[in-house]
Design an enzyme around this catalytic site. Structure first.
Site, PDB file in Angstrom:
ATOM      1  N   TRP A 130       0.851  -1.194   0.000  1.00  0.00           N
ATOM      2  CA  TRP A 130       0.000   0.000   0.000  1.00  0.00           C
ATOM      3  C   TRP A 130       0.896   1.256   0.000  1.00  0.00           C
ATOM      4  O   TRP A 130       1.877   1.310   0.751  1.00  0.00           O
ATOM      5  CB  TRP A 130      -0.888  -0.032   1.247  1.00  0.00           C
ATOM      6  CG  TRP A 130      -1.783   1.154   1.438  1.00  0.00           C
ATOM      7  CD1 TRP A 130      -2.557   1.768   0.498  1.00  0.00           C
ATOM      8  CD2 TRP A 130      -1.997   1.852   2.664  1.00  0.00           C
ATOM      9  NE1 TRP A 130      -3.245   2.808   1.065  1.00  0.00           N
ATOM     10  CE2 TRP A 130      -2.919   2.884   2.392  1.00  0.00           C
ATOM     11  CE3 TRP A 130      -1.503   1.710   3.956  1.00  0.00           C
ATOM     12  CZ2 TRP A 130      -3.355   3.766   3.371  1.00  0.00           C
ATOM     13  CZ3 TRP A 130      -1.935   2.582   4.933  1.00  0.00           C
ATOM     14  CH2 TRP A 130      -2.855   3.600   4.636  1.00  0.00           C
ATOM     15  N   ASP A 211      -1.696  -6.192   8.664  1.00  0.00           N
ATOM     16  CA  ASP A 211      -2.594  -5.067   8.384  1.00  0.00           C
ATOM     17  C   ASP A 211      -3.865  -5.657   7.774  1.00  0.00           C
ATOM     18  O   ASP A 211      -3.814  -6.293   6.713  1.00  0.00           O
ATOM     19  CB  ASP A 211      -1.914  -4.086   7.416  1.00  0.00           C
ATOM     20  CG  ASP A 211      -2.735  -2.820   7.219  1.00  0.00           C
ATOM     21  OD1 ASP A 211      -3.825  -2.702   7.807  1.00  0.00           O
ATOM     22  OD2 ASP A 211      -2.284  -1.933   6.459  1.00  0.00           O
ATOM     23  N   LYS A 246     -13.757   0.119   5.660  1.00  0.00           N
ATOM     24  CA  LYS A 246     -14.348  -0.520   4.487  1.00  0.00           C
ATOM     25  C   LYS A 246     -15.515  -1.423   4.852  1.00  0.00           C
ATOM     26  O   LYS A 246     -16.565  -1.361   4.236  1.00  0.00           O
ATOM     27  CB  LYS A 246     -13.278  -1.336   3.758  1.00  0.00           C
ATOM     28  CG  LYS A 246     -12.379  -0.553   2.831  1.00  0.00           C
ATOM     29  CD  LYS A 246     -11.345   0.268   3.479  1.00  0.00           C
ATOM     30  CE  LYS A 246     -10.576   1.099   2.478  1.00  0.00           C
ATOM     31  NZ  LYS A 246      -9.349   1.643   2.992  1.00  0.00           N
TER      32      LYS A 246
HETATM   33  C1  LMR Z   1      -6.617   3.035  -0.536  1.00  0.00           C
HETATM   34  O1  LMR Z   1      -5.638   2.281  -0.550  1.00  0.00           O
HETATM   35  O2  LMR Z   1      -7.034   3.606  -1.544  1.00  0.00           O
HETATM   36  C2  LMR Z   1      -7.343   3.267   0.762  1.00  0.00           C
HETATM   37  O3  LMR Z   1      -6.790   2.485   1.763  1.00  0.00           O
HETATM   38  C3  LMR Z   1      -7.458   4.681   1.118  1.00  0.00           C
HETATM   39  C4  LMR Z   1      -6.163   5.299   1.538  1.00  0.00           C
HETATM   40  O4  LMR Z   1      -6.133   5.891   2.608  1.00  0.00           O
HETATM   41  O5  LMR Z   1      -5.171   5.221   0.808  1.00  0.00           O
END
Ligand code: LMR
Length: 397
Positions: A130, A211, A246
């Site tokens: 992420w 996570d 979510k």
């Molecule tokens: C995403 O990955 O788009 C979501 O988890 C929102 C974010 O805060 O990045």
């Protein structure tokens, strides 16, 4: 003092949302930020959440402070969701859960806690991970390394290479795993792969850090915590950060939690004091509204049942959209095999287009995609699918 400051580039995900909002093209499609959208393109307040809010509005007796570790009943509900009653009971006082301001707040608390426990710790994150993991954990002062994860050619987990790297991770370091619905790839570990990672963690002695932002949006509420439960059962220590953004649609309410399992009750008690002190030093205490909603939903049988069924509708819709996208890409004449999108889980998959093609989709077609080519499948609907797939076909020609 402020004159010399230079502006930072936009956030790779949230910056895209701002650009999308400013775009006046009526055909624009936002495949960027990970929020669920229904068939009409809206991110609804879930039915049970709306009813819980009504109950709270009429019944809430005080707005007095909750305390740095948050709302106790909410914390227990989250622990039950993660672990199930039996495992939760068997962990007893070795397990502690504290409420945090969303998953991000939980990750930040985890990072501060890790720094206190081992200032030299490195967190090993998947490549890719992420977009906010590295800035968030790095800004708390943790070292970051990566382990191989996604094979962009084969569209699967590079498991042998991942395991070979994990076999080099020493005790004192942490390995960050995505509990389910890997963000950004959608490629999850199989149960056998979770088992193998658990075995390496036991041999190496590193700490597993999970996570979990999408429980219930992959295969199901229980299926999606297979890895969490496996690790909590087998390992002496574990960190899990979870989010209700979510699965309860509580994005802006910032409703998350940090759960630790420790080697002893004494260690868990000490850890709780460190977490409370870290919360106090950062934000004093988490916001209550989202946690109170979750507690109301989960302790009111009709609301609980309706929440589970709406979550299942969302999950089924996302899985249906995955198939729809694969079929419509083929119908639009887009060359290549996109069947991997059907096999991946949660909101995200990589479309597998290059940076120039992403820029063309954004600039020429107002189709917003994160620069890794991650798309949020949940933003697709019957209204935008033709425009989307014909635009992709045009750009890939
Ligand atoms: C995403 O990955 O788009 C979501 O988890 C929102 C974010 O805060 O990045």
């Amino acid at each position: 003092m402020f004159e010399a400051l230079q502006p930072l580039p936009p956030d790779p995900i949230l910056g895209l949302s701002a650009a999308f909002r400013a775009d006046t093209n009526s055909k624009k499609v936002d495949l960027g930020v990970g929020v669920y959208k229904d068939a009409a393109g809206n991110t609804p307040v879930m039915r049970a959440v709306k009813k819980a809010e009504e109950l709270l509005l009429s019944g809430q007796a005080t707005k007095a402070y909750v305390g740095p570790t948050g709302f106790g009943e909410y914390n227990e509900i989250i622990a039950s969701m993660l672990l199930g009653e039996e495992l939760k009971q068997s962990l007893g006082g070795r397990r502690v859960t504290v409420q945090t301001p969303g998953g991000c707040g939980g990750l930040r608390m985890a990072a501060e806690f890790i720094r206190k426990a081992n200032p030299d710790a490195t967190v090993w994150v998947s490549d890719p991970t992420w977009a906010n993991h590295v800035p968030l954990l790095g800004s708390a002062g943790l070292g970051i390394e990566t382990y191989p994860y996604y094979d962009y050619e084969k569209h699967s987990v590079r498991f042998e290479e991942m395991l070979a790297t994990l076999k080099q991770v020493p005790k004192g370091d942490l390995v960050l795993l995505h509990g389910c619905c890997h963000n950004p790839s959608g490629a999850d570990l199989s149960q056998e792969q979770w088992q193998a990672v658990k075995d390496v963690a036991l041999t190496q002695g590193f700490t597993v850090f999970i996570d979990l932002a999408y429980q219930g949006l992959g295969d199901g509420l229980v299926e999606d915590v297979y890895g969490v439960r496996l690790m909590a059962e087998a390992l002496p220590e574990l960190i899990v950060v979870s989010s209700c953004s979510k699965n309860f649609g509580l994005y802006r309410e910032r409703t998350g939690a940090l759960t630790l399992t420790c080697t002893s009750e004494q260690a868990a008690t000490a850890a709780t004091t460190l977490l409370a002190a870290a919360a106090r030093a950062n934000y004093s205490m988490p916001p209550d509204h989202g946690a109170s909603i979750v507690q109301t939903v989960m302790s009111t049988p009709e609301l609980h049942a309706d929440w589970e069924s709406e979550l299942a509708e969302m999950r089924d819709r996302i899985n249906g959209l995955r198939s729809l996208l694969v079929n419509r890409l083929a119908e639009a004449g887009v060359a290549g095999d996109f069947s991997f999108i059907e096999k991946e889980k949660g909101m995200f998959s990589f479309l597998g287009v290059n940076k120039e093609q992403i820029q063309a989709l954004i600039n020429d077609y107002s189709i917003y995609i994160v620069n890794s080519s991650r798309i949020n499948v949940a933003s697709i609907n019957e209204e935008n699918i033709d425009y989307l797939t014909t635009s992709i076909a045009a750009v890939l020609k």
